[in-house]
Design a protein around this motif. Structure first.
Motif, PDB file in Angstrom:
ATOM      1  N   THR A 199     -30.238 -41.231  -7.398  1.00 32.94           N
ATOM      2  CA  THR A 199     -30.939 -40.088  -6.804  1.00 32.94           C
ATOM      3  C   THR A 199     -30.029 -38.869  -6.813  1.00 32.94           C
ATOM      4  OG1 THR A 199     -30.250 -40.728  -4.564  1.00 32.94           O
ATOM      5  CG2 THR A 199     -32.376 -41.528  -5.341  1.00 32.94           C
ATOM      6  N   PHE A 200     -28.717 -39.076  -6.585  1.00 25.77           N
ATOM      7  CA  PHE A 200     -27.764 -37.967  -6.640  1.00 25.77           C
ATOM      8  C   PHE A 200     -26.874 -38.126  -7.865  1.00 25.77           C
ATOM      9  CE2 PHE A 200     -23.633 -36.055  -6.066  1.00 25.77           C
ATOM     10  CZ  PHE A 200     -23.944 -34.790  -5.627  1.00 25.77           C
ATOM     11  N   PHE A 201     -26.638 -37.019  -8.560  1.00 22.82           N
ATOM     12  CA  PHE A 201     -25.702 -37.046  -9.681  1.00 22.82           C
ATOM     13  C   PHE A 201     -25.140 -35.646  -9.881  1.00 22.82           C
ATOM     14  CE2 PHE A 201     -29.950 -36.253 -11.221  1.00 22.82           C
ATOM     15  CZ  PHE A 201     -29.823 -35.224 -12.137  1.00 22.82           C
ATOM     16  N   GLU A 202     -24.014 -35.593 -10.547  1.00 20.27           N
ATOM     17  CA  GLU A 202     -23.407 -34.313 -10.915  1.00 20.27           C
ATOM     18  C   GLU A 202     -23.657 -34.062 -12.390  1.00 20.27           C
ATOM     19  OE1 GLU A 202     -19.409 -33.092  -9.698  1.00 20.27           O
ATOM     20  OE2 GLU A 202     -19.393 -34.870  -8.415  1.00 20.27           O
ATOM     21  N   MET A 203     -24.130 -32.869 -12.700  1.00 22.64           N
ATOM     22  CA  MET A 203     -24.381 -32.519 -14.088  1.00 22.64           C
ATOM     23  C   MET A 203     -23.368 -31.464 -14.523  1.00 22.64           C
ATOM     24  SD  MET A 203     -26.111 -33.317 -16.702  1.00 22.64           S
ATOM     25  CE  MET A 203     -27.543 -34.200 -16.094  1.00 22.64           C
ATOM     26  N   LEU A 204     -22.483 -31.861 -15.424  1.00 19.61           N
ATOM     27  CA  LEU A 204     -21.546 -30.926 -16.031  1.00 19.61           C
ATOM     28  C   LEU A 204     -22.280 -30.187 -17.135  1.00 19.61           C
ATOM     29  CD1 LEU A 204     -18.590 -33.463 -16.378  1.00 19.61           C
ATOM     30  CD2 LEU A 204     -18.811 -31.700 -14.631  1.00 19.61           C
ATOM     31  N   GLY A 205     -22.034 -28.896 -17.269  1.00 21.20           N
ATOM     32  CA  GLY A 205     -22.759 -28.155 -18.291  1.00 21.20           C
ATOM     33  C   GLY A 205     -22.027 -26.943 -18.795  1.00 21.20           C
ATOM     34  N   ASN A 206     -22.330 -26.566 -20.025  1.00 16.30           N
ATOM     35  CA  ASN A 206     -21.886 -25.281 -20.582  1.00 16.30           C
ATOM     36  C   ASN A 206     -23.124 -24.538 -21.078  1.00 16.30           C
ATOM     37  OD1 ASN A 206     -21.494 -27.573 -22.672  1.00 16.30           O
ATOM     38  ND2 ASN A 206     -21.660 -25.755 -24.002  1.00 16.30           N
ATOM     39  N   ALA A 217     -21.911 -24.667 -30.448  1.00 16.01           N
ATOM     40  CA  ALA A 217     -22.251 -25.647 -29.422  1.00 16.01           C
ATOM     41  C   ALA A 217     -21.978 -27.062 -29.908  1.00 16.01           C
ATOM     42  CB  ALA A 217     -23.714 -25.505 -29.019  1.00 16.01           C
ATOM     43  N   VAL A 218     -22.315 -27.329 -31.154  1.00 14.15           N
ATOM     44  CA  VAL A 218     -22.057 -28.651 -31.728  1.00 14.15           C
ATOM     45  C   VAL A 218     -20.556 -28.907 -31.830  1.00 14.15           C
ATOM     46  CG1 VAL A 218     -22.221 -29.960 -33.879  1.00 14.15           C
ATOM     47  CG2 VAL A 218     -24.257 -28.840 -32.939  1.00 14.15           C
ATOM     48  N   LYS A 219     -19.799 -27.912 -32.254  1.00  9.48           N
ATOM     49  CA  LYS A 219     -18.340 -28.066 -32.358  1.00  9.48           C
ATOM     50  C   LYS A 219     -17.725 -28.343 -30.989  1.00  9.48           C
ATOM     51  CE  LYS A 219     -17.507 -25.167 -36.461  1.00  9.48           C
ATOM     52  NZ  LYS A 219     -16.900 -23.900 -36.954  1.00  9.48           N
ATOM     53  N   TYR A 220     -18.168 -27.585 -29.977  1.00  9.46           N
ATOM     54  CA  TYR A 220     -17.646 -27.806 -28.630  1.00  9.46           C
ATOM     55  C   TYR A 220     -17.947 -29.227 -28.157  1.00  9.46           C
ATOM     56  CZ  TYR A 220     -16.783 -22.769 -27.826  1.00  9.46           C
ATOM     57  OH  TYR A 220     -16.313 -21.474 -27.878  1.00  9.46           O
ATOM     58  N   SER A 331     -32.520 -13.467 -28.818  1.00  5.30           N
ATOM     59  CA  SER A 331     -31.205 -13.940 -28.362  1.00  5.30           C
ATOM     60  C   SER A 331     -31.338 -15.385 -27.906  1.00  5.30           C
ATOM     61  CB  SER A 331     -30.675 -13.070 -27.215  1.00  5.30           C
ATOM     62  OG  SER A 331     -30.515 -11.735 -27.612  1.00  5.30           O
ATOM     63  N   PRO A 332     -31.170 -16.333 -28.799  1.00  2.00           N
ATOM     64  CA  PRO A 332     -31.296 -17.745 -28.410  1.00  2.00           C
ATOM     65  C   PRO A 332     -30.165 -18.165 -27.461  1.00  2.00           C
ATOM     66  CG  PRO A 332     -30.486 -17.571 -30.648  1.00  2.00           C
ATOM     67  CD  PRO A 332     -30.864 -16.180 -30.235  1.00  2.00           C
ATOM     68  N   ASN A 333     -30.447 -19.198 -26.673  1.00  2.00           N
ATOM     69  CA  ASN A 333     -29.513 -19.654 -25.640  1.00  2.00           C
ATOM     70  C   ASN A 333     -29.125 -21.117 -25.840  1.00  2.00           C
ATOM     71  OD1 ASN A 333     -29.844 -17.141 -24.127  1.00  2.00           O
ATOM     72  ND2 ASN A 333     -31.873 -17.911 -23.600  1.00  2.00           N
ATOM     73  N   ILE A 334     -28.071 -21.511 -25.148  1.00  2.00           N
ATOM     74  CA  ILE A 334     -27.618 -22.891 -25.145  1.00  2.00           C
ATOM     75  C   ILE A 334     -27.629 -23.407 -23.706  1.00  2.00           C
ATOM     76  CG2 ILE A 334     -25.626 -24.424 -25.465  1.00  2.00           C
ATOM     77  CD1 ILE A 334     -26.933 -23.728 -28.075  1.00  2.00           C
ATOM     78  N   ASP A 335     -28.195 -24.587 -23.526  1.00  2.00           N
ATOM     79  CA  ASP A 335     -28.226 -25.258 -22.215  1.00  2.00           C
ATOM     80  C   ASP A 335     -27.800 -26.699 -22.449  1.00  2.00           C
ATOM     81  OD1 ASP A 335     -28.932 -26.599 -19.870  1.00  2.00           O
ATOM     82  OD2 ASP A 335     -31.060 -26.645 -20.391  1.00  2.00           O
ATOM     83  N   THR A 336     -26.727 -27.139 -21.808  1.00  2.00           N
ATOM     84  CA  THR A 336     -26.240 -28.494 -22.036  1.00  2.00           C
ATOM     85  C   THR A 336     -26.100 -29.248 -20.722  1.00  2.00           C
ATOM     86  OG1 THR A 336     -23.846 -28.197 -21.781  1.00  2.00           O
ATOM     87  CG2 THR A 336     -24.820 -27.515 -23.876  1.00  2.00           C
ATOM     88  N   GLY A 337     -26.002 -30.559 -20.834  1.00  2.00           N
ATOM     89  CA  GLY A 337     -25.780 -31.381 -19.652  1.00  2.00           C
ATOM     90  C   GLY A 337     -25.018 -32.642 -19.991  1.00  2.00           C
ATOM     91  N   MET A 338     -23.950 -32.905 -19.239  1.00  2.00           N
ATOM     92  CA  MET A 338     -23.190 -34.143 -19.358  1.00  2.00           C
ATOM     93  C   MET A 338     -23.112 -34.773 -17.968  1.00  2.00           C
ATOM     94  SD  MET A 338     -19.167 -34.842 -20.349  1.00  2.00           S
ATOM     95  CE  MET A 338     -19.351 -34.578 -22.117  1.00  2.00           C
ATOM     96  N   GLY A 339     -23.687 -35.952 -17.816  1.00  2.00           N
ATOM     97  CA  GLY A 339     -23.654 -36.624 -16.528  1.00  2.00           C
ATOM     98  C   GLY A 339     -22.246 -37.089 -16.197  1.00  2.00           C
ATOM     99  N   LEU A 340     -21.692 -36.602 -15.094  1.00  2.00           N
ATOM    100  CA  LEU A 340     -20.331 -36.987 -14.721  1.00  2.00           C
ATOM    101  C   LEU A 340     -20.231 -38.490 -14.505  1.00  2.00           C
ATOM    102  CD1 LEU A 340     -17.430 -36.356 -13.838  1.00  2.00           C
ATOM    103  CD2 LEU A 340     -18.308 -35.911 -11.534  1.00  2.00           C
ATOM    104  N   GLU A 341     -21.223 -39.069 -13.846  1.00  2.00           N
ATOM    105  CA  GLU A 341     -21.174 -40.503 -13.578  1.00  2.00           C
ATOM    106  C   GLU A 341     -21.174 -41.307 -14.872  1.00  2.00           C
ATOM    107  OE1 GLU A 341     -22.647 -38.324 -10.108  1.00  2.00           O
ATOM    108  OE2 GLU A 341     -23.264 -38.363 -12.213  1.00  2.00           O
ATOM    109  N   ARG A 342     -21.917 -40.829 -15.863  1.00  2.00           N
ATOM    110  CA  ARG A 342     -21.975 -41.553 -17.140  1.00  2.00           C
ATOM    111  C   ARG A 342     -20.639 -41.477 -17.879  1.00  2.00           C
ATOM    112  NH1 ARG A 342     -27.957 -41.495 -19.730  1.00  2.00           N
ATOM    113  NH2 ARG A 342     -29.111 -41.796 -17.788  1.00  2.00           N
ATOM    114  N   MET A 343     -20.038 -40.288 -17.886  1.00  2.00           N
ATOM    115  CA  MET A 343     -18.754 -40.163 -18.567  1.00  2.00           C
ATOM    116  C   MET A 343     -17.689 -40.991 -17.841  1.00  2.00           C
ATOM    117  SD  MET A 343     -17.031 -39.192 -21.095  1.00  2.00           S
ATOM    118  CE  MET A 343     -18.137 -38.078 -21.951  1.00  2.00           C
TER     119      MET A 343
END
Length: 999
Positions: A199-206, A217-220, A331-343
């Motif tokens: 139910t709770f998670f941290e989402m890391l993002g750039n 974005a792919v390189k990063y 002006s296209p945008n980038i939205d990313t998400g990396m679940g801290l718990e998963r990493m």
């Protein structure tokens, strides 16, 4: 790597040292020195357990070695060493903790070589630092209460940036990075059952706001995954949108990923959209392969035991139109998400997210309270521990952000989570006469600093709220659990096809015992049963209708022909901020009973009128609509209410035709009742002052939960977990009346909503605001977004007085008050009452209180005497009943009826009779009241109970036969009935049951 010794404590985290260096450091730590290799961090501050061990000066060292050598083993004299294979290149990773710290709490390493710290805190910081180094601005986590009224809670990392992506606000930086706290409960039933549902998670993002796009974005994504986090390239698989050949080429030709490891999926999996229309675009995802030995043929990304998505990159490059056409964004945008718990799960090499150091410490604390070790727990116990670990984080952050338990909205979500958490604790055996949640959630608070420093500041309020909610729930939980167990048992024995809990019973648990229906469903599922949810929903709807009928007034019909009119005539211009009288307002529409008409001429007829412009305020924001008159040539109508229609753009004036004929197209003079408007204004401004005063006197975290501003009084609902004391009420009144006396000029202005929020204006959740908002400012006191009418100076209010303060729901309080003319009317009313009392009691005003107190004392004494006399009368009546007792088997039984005896006297009589008849007797007395209802008391002696006579069962049976309920213990029970006419038959049933029991 951690070293802890007696006295001073030193820490080295995330570094690697030779075996000799580690051995030397271990010996130093064991001898109370802090001699550590270069690169150590300062002494521990946030690890409370280590601090307490050090201060006790009885600190032992245990080395948990991930790779060990003889020199390391010899260093751990007095400790415990666990051997593990060396990782690679002779590098050794070790953790030294207190000797009595559970082995299971130590982080595991990943199942691939890594030279960096893999703690959750380190992963979070490394992600943010990586993107900061690439020019991204680090942004703090936003509140779990979003500004977006379309969602209940912050559910994704991009939520705080949604206005930028939607183009409603300009960007303040070209690109950003953040860790965002999120709560989702749509799949709450999977928490603890699958490795990665929370139910709770941290989402890391750039995030890129028109800055860089796909290639960068792919390189990063590849660089941070394979270099910063050191994930082997052959463990990563890539998914892309099936039509996005550009991204396929980037992964294959620029990054160098083998084409067979780039898998295409359709829009369901790899195309993101904000809704049916608006910004959207394809996405690419990175998956970690836990079992590469299974090969590269026929891979199934739905196989959760093998694959886990850990990074999602959305290319927001299109605008979807109403016709579903995709137009490229300028002006296209980038939205990313990396679940801290998963990493953390990947890098720490654990089997599931719960066993990472982000949740494992909470589970260990719960296990400790349950006298368990996590490793030794059964699968069912582990499920409960995982739910506790997850939910503890959710409730801590939600309460910290101002979400208090209640029965509505997000308050219901946090209440449901708390109650699930308490139930799981009880299933683990954690029970007692105290609250356990503060102790458990202290662990979550201690870990919250890097995510949200405000949590530690709010800790006292968090713990107080959790304690209050836990104890409140436990008060009814045992009774509810007993009823639920009875329902489950009955359903389990039912014929095939009927093995479910009825909807009305699930509703009883919800309505009476506070059981969220989801908990009832979970318990039922554990026993192989279901819940009749359609029946439950019917009961819920019936309750809503009952509540609605109790308060509902006649509502205007907003649909049908009037709805069509709204689309035709457009927006009604509101002129009432500056004027109460307007000439030449055009009648655009008339309706009677929801049907459009061209004219109205019947005196007394109720008509709904639409004008092109009006000074009449339409009900909104808690303020009622204006009253007044509309005057046309030869016609006059009295306006009794004004409501909004057509999505809020059209004003509907409900009026009564007093004379003449009113036609569509007529020009009318509009006159708002000046006195009533003045009353509404003073009450509305007073509501703003009340909210500010409550925040200052009671709790700065108070937020509005509803309001009503009418001509007579004001009503203000607010979140507060406790009653406001009389002393606080007095302080609030003094503060508000002080502001009134200061004659503060109000300032109102229209501005962009973001500017208003930046200036500190308070917005009420649930209200919808446009890009331009009206801000009502009482300088130095209050600033709110508000479209209502207000005084121009606080002095116009005159005075303020609270009428009442009460709870209307769990965590929700209500204050009713009067202001301006209402205060004068209140004083006149109370003065009249006082005059009547002093006349009736023949006392002076200053003697009134003492005289009333004296009368109360006399009344209390008289009541005692009356109870005593009734008891004596009952005794006299009962003495004559003893001779009516009869023997049934080995028991002496007396079943009798007494007229007009209160429960206390009935109990006394039953006790006396049972004692007189002996230890083998059972006495059941019934008292019939004037209302036709009855009270029942049953008492059984010790020998009678041993013979099989059960007072609780027998009294309950009689009460049920008389349309009531109740029961009790085998030796004593009491109950009530609604239908005294069934008493004789009920007593016969009891007699038969006794005969059956003592056979």
């Amino acid at each position: 790597m951690y070293f802890c010794g007696v006295g001073s404590v030193g820490v080295a985290r995330g570094n690697t040292f030779s075996s000799a260096a580690v051995a030397a450091a271990a010996k130093s730590a064991l001898h109370g020195k802090a001699s550590l290799p270069a690169g150590s961090l300062p002494p521990l501050r946030s690890f409370r357990s280590y601090q307490s061990y050090a201060s006790s000066r009885s600190f032992l060292l245990r080395l948990l070695l991930k790779g060990s050598t003889p020199s390391l083993r010899s260093a751990a004299v007095g400790g415990v060493v666990r051997d593990r294979p060396a990782l690679h290149g002779g590098i050794v990773r070790c953790t030294a903790v207190a000797a009595d710290t559970p082995v299971s709490s130590a982080p595991r390493t990943s199942d691939f070589p890594t030279t960096k710290d893999t703690s959750g805190a380190s992963i979070r910081e490394r992600f943010l630092q990586f993107y900061e180094a690439q020019g991204h601005a680090r942004k703090p986590s936003a509140s779990l209460i979003p500004d977006d009224p379309t969602i209940m809670l912050t559910i994704a990392g991009m939520v705080p940036f949604k206005p930028i992506f939607m183009g409603t606000v300009p960007r303040d930086v070209p690109c950003a990075t953040s860790t965002q706290k999120c709560v989702r409960t749509n799949d709450i039933e999977n928490v603890g059952r699958t490795p990665r549902h929370h139910t709770f998670f941290e989402m890391l993002g750039n995030f890129s706001f028109g800055d860089y796009f796909k290639e960068q974005a792919v390189k990063y994504a590849w660089e941070i995954s394979t270099q910063e986090f050191e994930i082997p390239k052959d463990r990563i698989w890539i998914t892309v949108f099936e039509e996005d050949d550009e991204t396929v080429a980037l992964w294959r030709d620029v990054i160098g990923v083998a084409e067979n490891r780039i898998v295409k999926f359709g829009a369901k999996d790899n195309f993101w959209a904000s809704g049916p229309t608006g910004p959207c675009g394809p996405c690419t995802e990175l998956y970690y392969d836990f079992h590469p030995e299974k090969g590269e043929e026929n891979v199934d990304f739905e196989d959760g035991s093998r694959f886990m998505e850990f990074y999602n990159v959305v290319f927001m490059q299109y605008e979807r139109t109403e016709s579903q056409e995709l137009i490229p964004l300028a002006s296209p945008n980038i939205d990313t998400g990396m679940g801290l718990e998963r990493m953390a799960c990947i890098l720490q090499g654990v089997g599931n997210n719960y066993e990472t150091d982000l949740m494992r410490p909470i589970m260990e604390k719960v296990a400790q309270l349950a006298n368990l070790k996590y490793e030794d727990a059964t699968e069912k116990q582990k499920l409960y521990l995982k739910v506790c670990g997850d939910h503890a984080r959710s409730v801590v952050y939600m309460v910290s952000d101002g979400v208090n338990p209640s029965n509505v909205g997000r308050g219901y979500i946090v209440r449901r989570l708390i109650r699930r958490l308490v139930r799981c604790m009880r299933m683990l055996g954690i029970r007692g006469d105290r609250a356990f949640l503060p102790e458990i959630c202290q662990v979550a608070v201690d870990m919250a600093g890097p995510v949200d420093p405000q949590v530690a500041i709010n800790a006292p309020r968090i713990f107080a709220e959790l304690k209050r909610e836990e104890l409140r729930f436990c008060q009814t939980l045992e009774r509810g659990e007993k009823l639920l167990e009875d329902l489950v048992a009955a359903a389990s024995e039912a014929p095939e096809g009927e093995r479910f809990i009825k909807g009305k019973d699930a509703f009883l648990l919800y309505d009476t015992f506070g059981f969220p229906v989801e908990i009832t469903e979970e318990v039922a599922e554990e026993r192989g049963l279901t819940v009749d949810m359609p029946g439950f929903k019917e009961e819920m709807e019936a309750q809503r209708q009952r509540a609605k009928a109790a308060r509902e007034t006649v509502k205007l019909a907003m649909g049908g022909e009037i709805g069509e009119l709204a689309s035709d005539v457009g927006e009604t211009a509101f002129l009432g901020y500056d004027s109460l009288v307007e000439e030449d307002c055009a009648v655009l529409g008339l309706a009677v009973d929801g049907k459009l008409v061209e004219e109205i001429s019947t005196p007394g007829a109720i008509v709904q009128i639409v004008l092109n412009q009006t000074p009449f305020y339409a009900e909104s924001g808690g303020q009622v609509g204006d009253n007044g008159k509309l005057i046309a040539e030869g016609a006059c109508v009295a306006v009794t209410d004004v409501q909004k229609a057509g999505g809020g753009s059209m004003f509907l004036h409900t009026a009564i035709l007093e004379s003449g004929t009113l036609k569509v197209g007529d020009s009318v003079r509009t006159e708002v009742d000046e006195d009533l408007r003045r009353r509404a204004k003073t009450n509305h401004t007073s509501t703003h002052l009340l909210q500010s005063a409550l925040k200052e006197v009671v709790d700065g975290g108070i937020t509005q939960a509803g309001s009503l501003v009418d001509f007579e009084r004001l009503r203000f609902d607010f979140n507060c977990p406790r009653p406001v004391t009389p002393e606080e009420i007095s302080q609030v009144e003094a503060l508000i009346n002080g502001w009134i006396g200061e004659a503060i000029p109000l300032e109102t202005q229209s501005m962009a909503i973001d500017d208003a929020k930046a200036a500190g204006a308070v917005a009420m959740f649930g209200e919808k605001y446009g890009d331009e908002v009206r801000v009502v400012d009482v300088p130095g006191v209050s600033m709110e977004l508000c479209g209502g009418t207000h005084v121009s100076n606080t002095a116009e209010i005159g005075a303020f007085k609270v009428l009442s303060e009460q709870g209307i729901a769990s965590g929700i309080r209500r204050i009713e008050a009067v202001s301006g003319p209402g205060v004068v009317e209140l004083l006149n009313e109370r003065d009249s009452i006082v005059r009547s009392l002093i006349s009736a009691l023949n006392v002076k005003p200053d003697e009134l209180v003492d005289r009333v107190a004296s009368l109360q004392k006399e009344l209390k004494q008289s009541s005692k005497e009356m109870v005593s006399l009734k008891g004596e009368l009952a005794m006299l009546k009962s003495d004559a009943l003893a001779s009516e007792a009869e023997a049934i088997g080995s028991a002496t039984v007396l079943l009798a009826k007494l007229e007009g005896v209160d429960p206390a006297a009935l109990k006394t009589a039953a006790e006396k009779l049972q004692a007189r008849l002996g230890d083998s007797s059972f006495v059941l007395l019934a008292s019939v009241l004037d209302t036709g209802k009855l009270n029942l008391i049953g008492i059984a002696g010790k020998q009678a109970v041993e013979a099989g006579v059960q007072a609780g069962k027998l009294v309950g049976m009689a009460a049920k036969a008389c349309g009531g309920g109740g029961g009790g213990r085998p030796n004593f029970a009491q109950a009530g009935g609604k239908d005294a006419s069934q008493l004789e038959q009920a007593l016969e049933q009891v007699k038969a049951e006794i005969a059956k029991a003592v056979e």
